[in-house]
Write an enzyme that holds these catalytic residues in place. Sequence first.
Site, mmCIF file in Angstrom:
data_model
loop_
_atom_site.group_PDB
_atom_site.id
_atom_site.type_symbol
_atom_site.label_atom_id
_atom_site.label_comp_id
_atom_site.label_asym_id
_atom_site.label_seq_id
_atom_site.Cartn_x
_atom_site.Cartn_y
_atom_site.Cartn_z
ATOM 1 C CD GLU A 158 40.087 18.549 0.915
ATOM 2 O OE1 GLU A 158 39.129 18.839 0.210
ATOM 3 O OE2 GLU A 158 40.002 18.337 2.137
ATOM 4 C CD GLU A 263 41.425 18.475 7.501
ATOM 5 O OE1 GLU A 263 40.363 17.890 7.220
ATOM 6 O OE2 GLU A 263 41.903 19.376 6.793
#
Length: 369
Positions: A158, A263
Amino acid sequence: MLKNKCSWLAITAAMFLSGYTSGQNNAAPAASLKETFKNDFLIGTALNASQIEGKDTRAAALILQQFNAATPENIMKSMIIHPAWDRYDFDLADKLVDYGKKNNIKINGHTLVWHSQLPAFMRNMKDADSVRKFFTDHINTVARRYSGKVFSWDVVNEALNEDGTMRKSIFQQKLGDDFVTEAFRLAQAASPNTELYYNDYNNEQPAKRAGCIALVKKIQAAGVRIDGVGIQGHWQIGKIPLKDIEESILQYAALGLKVHITELDIEVLPRNFQGADVSQRMENNAALNPYKTALPDSVQQQLANDYEALFKLFLKHSDKIDRVTFWGVNDGQSWLNDWPARGRTNYPLLFDREFKPKPAFYKVIATKN
Ligand code: 9MR
């Protein structure tokens, strides 16, 4: 429409025959995700601490039956594995690695560099040299310890904003944009036989995807190894961006990269933004928590259809996708019950709170027929 109805009837019949609707306690489904997709991609799950320690006995059998890959949901994050300057706590991570070896489950290390869940001692670190020391020591120590023991690493997690620019994290602020390339360089040296990934949410969206591609090209131009990109896959019911996902798989693969879906979950509750930025939050209220006791059939069906469409797409590109990992074992264990609003009842996965397969599970399995 008729076709949809017919396939829904077929799924309901399959569920009935396998005992899903009969309320029997034996929750084990007849089909296995890892077996079904064994020639296509690994099927993973996120594991929490009690699952890693073998304390979640109800989850244990299902995990072994369904999954051949696992990612620690939290215990390898720096806050937990590196709680003080000179102290590492490898206890749970070592257990996970042993568990994977014993059960033939490939472990994805998550994650070496992330701006979130940092240890308290470095959260407000002002001085760039100290941040660099933390960054270097952390990657060297953790990646070296699990070299050859984890199958892959989410090296950097991220690092991008939604518009594709670099997130102003502590690493970017103190070390500059090149911290990403540096992280891969250090990981490559410390863990030469482990696959190295950049992992993010919404990096299937065009602007963020362009930022991700620029990041990858920079790493490659520096002569540093990056094996692939993780598309997290925190999506929302009825709004799966299939076109963007397909375009991203193609564009990442064109850079010579492997793609992991890292995810995966599908949010079924109301929300006014997309993605998985853990700092974004909403206040819980009754309107935001509409399915406290059960999921209505129409929503269950939409969820199953969304999962079916996703897996059809993943199968179409199975030559480019090596792993599809769900973010949790069952609905009751999902982070989405407490984010972005606390204390909601969410239904984002393929197994319900009793570990029973949901209609979505059968639709996913049926994509291979
Ligand atoms: O699922 C994780 C949850 O238990 C933690 O509280 C949260 C804290 O930051 O992190 C969650 O996992 C995140 C993952 O590590 C990175 N991508 C977004 C995931 C969901 O927030």
